[in-house]
Design an enzyme around this catalytic site. Structure first.
Site, mmCIF file in Angstrom:
data_model
loop_
_atom_site.group_PDB
_atom_site.id
_atom_site.type_symbol
_atom_site.label_atom_id
_atom_site.label_comp_id
_atom_site.label_asym_id
_atom_site.label_seq_id
_atom_site.Cartn_x
_atom_site.Cartn_y
_atom_site.Cartn_z
ATOM 1 N N GLY A 27 0.783 -1.224 0.000
ATOM 2 C CA GLY A 27 0.000 0.000 0.000
ATOM 3 C C GLY A 27 0.815 1.274 0.000
ATOM 4 N N ASP A 41 -8.737 -1.378 3.705
ATOM 5 C CA ASP A 41 -8.213 -1.897 2.439
ATOM 6 C C ASP A 41 -8.154 -3.425 2.467
ATOM 7 O OD1 ASP A 41 -7.428 -1.489 -0.150
ATOM 8 O OD2 ASP A 41 -5.314 -1.104 0.329
#
Ligand code: NAG
Ligand code: NAG
Ligand code: NAG
Ligand code: NAG
Ligand code: NAG
Ligand code: NAG
Ligand code: NAG
Ligand code: NAG
Length: 795
Positions: free
Chosen positions: A559, A674
């Site tokens: 990420g 996420d």
């Protein structure tokens, strides 16, 4: 020269004789004296000296070298030296709000045979008193106590080892010296000058409030030349030093009828006091009321004969006290008492746990953190980390007196007994980590229900009732998984689709391979804490470079940056995520958030074991997950083996447990933001752990091509979140539903070539067609059983 000596001696005598007159409350410590030789009466004062055992917890005994012994007598002969730790402290019980004269004597006497002059600092409580840098020093200070305890600390500066020979404390009578309204401290100075000496054999009435001894007042000095002024000069360490000066005089000579002795006193050629005529054999003291500076660090006191005086000025004694600024406030008294009780309760002997717990910053007790919001209020203890400190017994009640505590970590000890209810009463406490102990009983409902509290109690095999749901339903730990999976299922409409069929694993042998562990074995919950639990979790950038062999092996791109393979301690594997600069928009919170993440431990969350925060170089160090991410395994890009159905089911349950921990185990709840198959990682035993959570406040989530306004990954994002921009744990549940679809179907989340590009819509379409087998991942080779239960939802 002779008088010079008299003067110094005179000054020293003051202190000794004051002692002899009224020994109540005097504390005389012969440092390094073996307890069996204690106490004894020292010559010439006859005062009783005791060993320092019991006043200090550290240090070792020694004595000055034989060759020096003829020059000194007890109590100078023995000493205590402190090879361990940086700060070592003596603790005294004193009377609050009292002026104490404190005297510390240091006689090196080549006790260690190294013949190196000392160089270390002397502290009074949290404040620097002076530096000891010569082989023979006597330091004195007048200090107004603010509490019932007093600490004298020796602090290592460089390599030389601090030592001390004598410590003497004498309470001074009230008003003897001005109480310093500014809470500053006083230090003595020595004088240098030569004059003609005047003495008397008659008794001088020395009973003034300053209690000057006979021996001091029966000697005096006049200028050699009758017409001269009497000049006294001395130097101070710093030109900005502020001084209080005391001048004592008495007439020692029998004056004739026509004789007059009269003089004025000036200090630094500025202020003039007097005129004075000393009274025969009676002490008079003049105090220069305001502290004054000496120009260029040289002080000049002059006694100037007046015009009507027939005799030169006469001075008997002078004292000058330098004002030392003590800017540091002691730690909140209750907190100090509280932490000492904790220390006693567990018998902790940490070398840094001496002196003031919070100040100064460089001497902060190990495992503590404090807040010092403003200089006018005392610092308070906000963080207590006694993890892996070998604690046993119960969680001590002494903790309840640490009323400013925010984070408490008692993990990985041998604590037994119940989780005490008082923890819920500490208002500021918002993180409690009790993992890895042997606690029993039920977690008090007050703790489970406390708003904003993050409570970690995992790995306490005998502990019951560890979640909030337990309070409501009265269930025990074993039932957690079911309600969680159920609640996730009930929240997401999507998952409704999967209630349609329960897929069971077929028993027949299959070409589909997977890890050997079955679901049942894994659910027994073998603790899977990573081995790397380094105490120092903050790494230098250079250490990160070494760890990763200069970022040689890339594991993947996560990420917030590229992930590299590395080793800690040479053998333990780690994954090092080097955070890209562009992603570090919320940098300020980085450290705070990381510190919090370091305390989150759950077997289904990838464990953060350390971090690097050095200028622009930010990195996170995670436990190494040998089998990469789930997506690679489902899609078959990692190797030719395809995860079998049983393993997929196990991974689903484990990921759900990780997510449930973030949502319900952590207080306040944490939203992952996420959840996706590339953020579900597998270790060498194919145990699933969620990755990349928790940096939500510091870092915008998502891949670079995604607008930063909406966080997350396309396809996994809750449509509700798009609309409202309001993120809740329900958004994670939606994303988790997408993960389930991927696991079952092995299809792209978004595929523009499909009839319905989004996976959820596509599955929905297939189900309406009644075509269940076409949904399933073809690489499973039909190695599953479908039980169609109902089709209500979609019809
Ligand atoms: C101890 O040492 C100090 C410092 O040198 C000295 O002033 C003092 O007179 C000594 N006292 C004795 C009893 O030896
Ligand atoms: C100081 O006082 C406490 C009780 O208030 C006592 O337990 C302790 O032993 C005393 N310490 C010394 C050195 O006298
Ligand atoms: C000494 O002076 C004090 C007051 O200054 C007085 O009370 C005392 O009587 C005097 N003592 C002698 C022996 O003169
Ligand atoms: C004392 O100081 C005054 C003025 O600074 C100077 O004139 C005088 O010579 C000094 N006396 C001695 C004995 O140093
Ligand atoms: C003071 O008186 C004595 C005699 O008592 C005398 O010798 C001396 O000269 C006088 N001094 C002055 C300055 O007048
Ligand atoms: C707990 O105590 C046992 C024995 O009493 C000991 O073997 C073990 O190392 C201790 N564990 C910790 C974490 O201190
Ligand atoms: C907490 O502090 C109070 C006084 O401030 C004291 O009486 C009490 O004993 C302390 N409690 C514990 C458990 O140390
Ligand atoms: C934990 O405590 C229980 C009693 O509550 C005891 O029987 C057990 O041996 C303890 N376990 C360990 C590992 O110390």
């Amino acid at each position: 020269m002779e008088i010079h000596c008299v003067f110094i001696a005179t000054f020293m005598l003051i202190l000794h004789l004051v002692q002899a007159q009224d020994p109540t409350g005097f504390i005389n410590v012969d440092c390094g004296l073996p307890p069996r030789e204690s106490p004894y009466n020292a010559l010439p004062t006859g005062l009783e000296y005791t060993s320092d055992a019991g006043l200090v917890n550290s240090g070792r005994l020694s004595r000055i070298a034989k060759g020096f012994e003829p020059d000194y007598t007890k109590p100078n002969l023995t000493l205590r030296y402190f090879p361990d730790g940086v700060r070592n402290c003596y603790n005294f019980n004193v009377t609050r709000d009292t002026n104490y004269l404190i005297k510390a004597t240091f006689v090196y006497g080549n006790y260690d045979g190294l013949n190196v002059d000392p160089n270390f600092d002397l502290y009074l409580g949290p404040n620097l008193w002076t530096t000891v840098s010569s082989s023979e020093t006597v330091e004195e200070i007048i200090h107004l106590t603010k509490s019932n305890s007093l600490q004298v600390c020796l602090v290592k500066k460089e390599t030389t080892i601090p030592f001390i020979n004598i410590l003497e404390l004498r309470p001074l009578r009230k008003n003897m010296y001005p109480d310093d309204i500014y809470d500053r401290e006083w230090n003595t100075l020595f004088l240098e000058k030569s004059w003609a000496q005047v003495t008397t054999t008659l008794n001088v009435n020395a009973t003034s409030e300053y209690e000057l001894p006979q021996a001091v007042m029966s000697t005096g000095a006049t200028p050699l030349n009758d017409k001269e002024t009497l000049n006294v000069t001395w130097t101070v360490k710093s030109p900005t030093t502020m001084l209080y000066t005391y001048v004592h005089f008495t007439e020692l000579q029998t004056l004739r009828a026509n004789d007059t002795r009269e003089f004025s006193v000036t200090l630094n050629e500025k202020n003039s006091y007097g005129p004075y005529s000393p009274i025969p054999l009676k002490t008079k003291t003049e105090l220069v009321k305001m502290p004054d500076q000496c120009d260029g660090g040289t002080c000049l006191l002059q006694l100037l004969k007046t015009s009507k005086s027939t005799l030169p000025p006469l001075l008997n004694a002078i004292e000058a006290y330098a004002v030392i600024d003590f800017p540091q406030m002691d730690t909140n008294e209750d907190d100090v008492a509280g932490i000492k009780n904790v220390q006693d309760a567990y018998g902790l002997s940490k070398i840094s746990w001496q002196g003031d717990p919070c100040v100064s910053k460089q001497f902060l007790w190990e495992g503590l953190n404090c807040i010092n919001s403003d200089m006018s209020s005392p610092p308070t203890i906000t963080y207590l980390d006694l993890s892996a400190s070998g604690l046993s017994g119960i969680i001590t009640h002494a903790i309840q007196n640490l009323t400013h505590l925010e984070i408490l970590d008692l993990s990985n000890n041998n604590l037994t007994g119940e989780v005490p209810e008082f923890l819920a009463d500490i208002k500021s406490l918002h993180v409690i980590v009790l993992s890895g102990n042997n606690l029993s009983g039920s977690v008090p409902p007050s703790l489970l229900q406390k708003k904003g509290l993050m409570l970690h109690v995992d790995n306490n095999p005998n502990l019951l009732c560890t979640t909030r749901s337990c309070v409501k339903k009265g269930h025990t730990k074993k039932s957690i998984i079911v309600p969680v999976v159920a609640s996730i299922a009930s929240l997401a409409v999507l998952i409704g689709a999967f209630v349609l069929f329960i897929v069971l694993r077929k028993k027949k042998a299959s070409k589909v391979e997977g890890p050997q562990t079955s679901y049942m074995q894994a659910s027994n919950g073998r603790p899977s804490q990573p081995a790397i639990m380094t105490k120092n979790r903050r790494f230098n950038y250079s250490e990160v470079v070494t760890m990763t062999n200069n970022f040689q092996r890339v594991l993947g791109k996560g990420g917030f940056g590229i992930v590299y393979h590395g080793f800690v301690n040479g053998t333990e594997q780690v994954a090092v995520k080097k955070l890209s600069h562009s992603s570090s928009q919320g940098y300020k919170q980085f450290k705070a958030e990381v510190e919090l993440l370091l305390r989150i431990h759950h077997k289904n969350l990838v464990c953060l074991v350390g971090y690097c925060d050095e200028g622009q170089n930010l990195a996170l160090i995670y436990e190494y997950m040998a089998n990469g991410d789930l997506k690679e395994h489902i899609s078959g890009t990692r190797n030719r083996f395809i995860l079998n159905w049983g393993t997929r089911l196990k991974i689903v349950i484990e990921s759900a447990q990780g997510l449930e921990y973030l949502h319900n185990g952590c207080k306040p709840p944490m939203v992952h933001r996420d959840v996706k198959t590339t953020n579900i990682l597998l270790n060498e035993h194919f145990e699933a752990k969620l990755a990349d959570f928790g940096l939500s406040r510091s870092f915008p989530i998502g891949e670079t091509h995604v607008s930063t306004v909406v966080a997350g990954t396309p396809g996994y994002l809750d449509p509700e979140y798009y609309r409202t921009n309001w993120l809740t744990e329900k958004s994670d549940v939606y994303s988790f539903g997408i993960v389930l679809l991927e696991i079952i179907t092995n299809r792209s989340v978004i595929d523009q070539t499909r009839e319905k590009p989004h996976i959820a819509e596509w599955v929905g379409l297939m189900l309406t067609k009644g075509d269940i087998t076409s949904i399933m991942d073809p690489s499973l080779n039909g190695d599953y059983m479908i039980l169609v239960l109902f089709g209500k939802l979609l019809n």
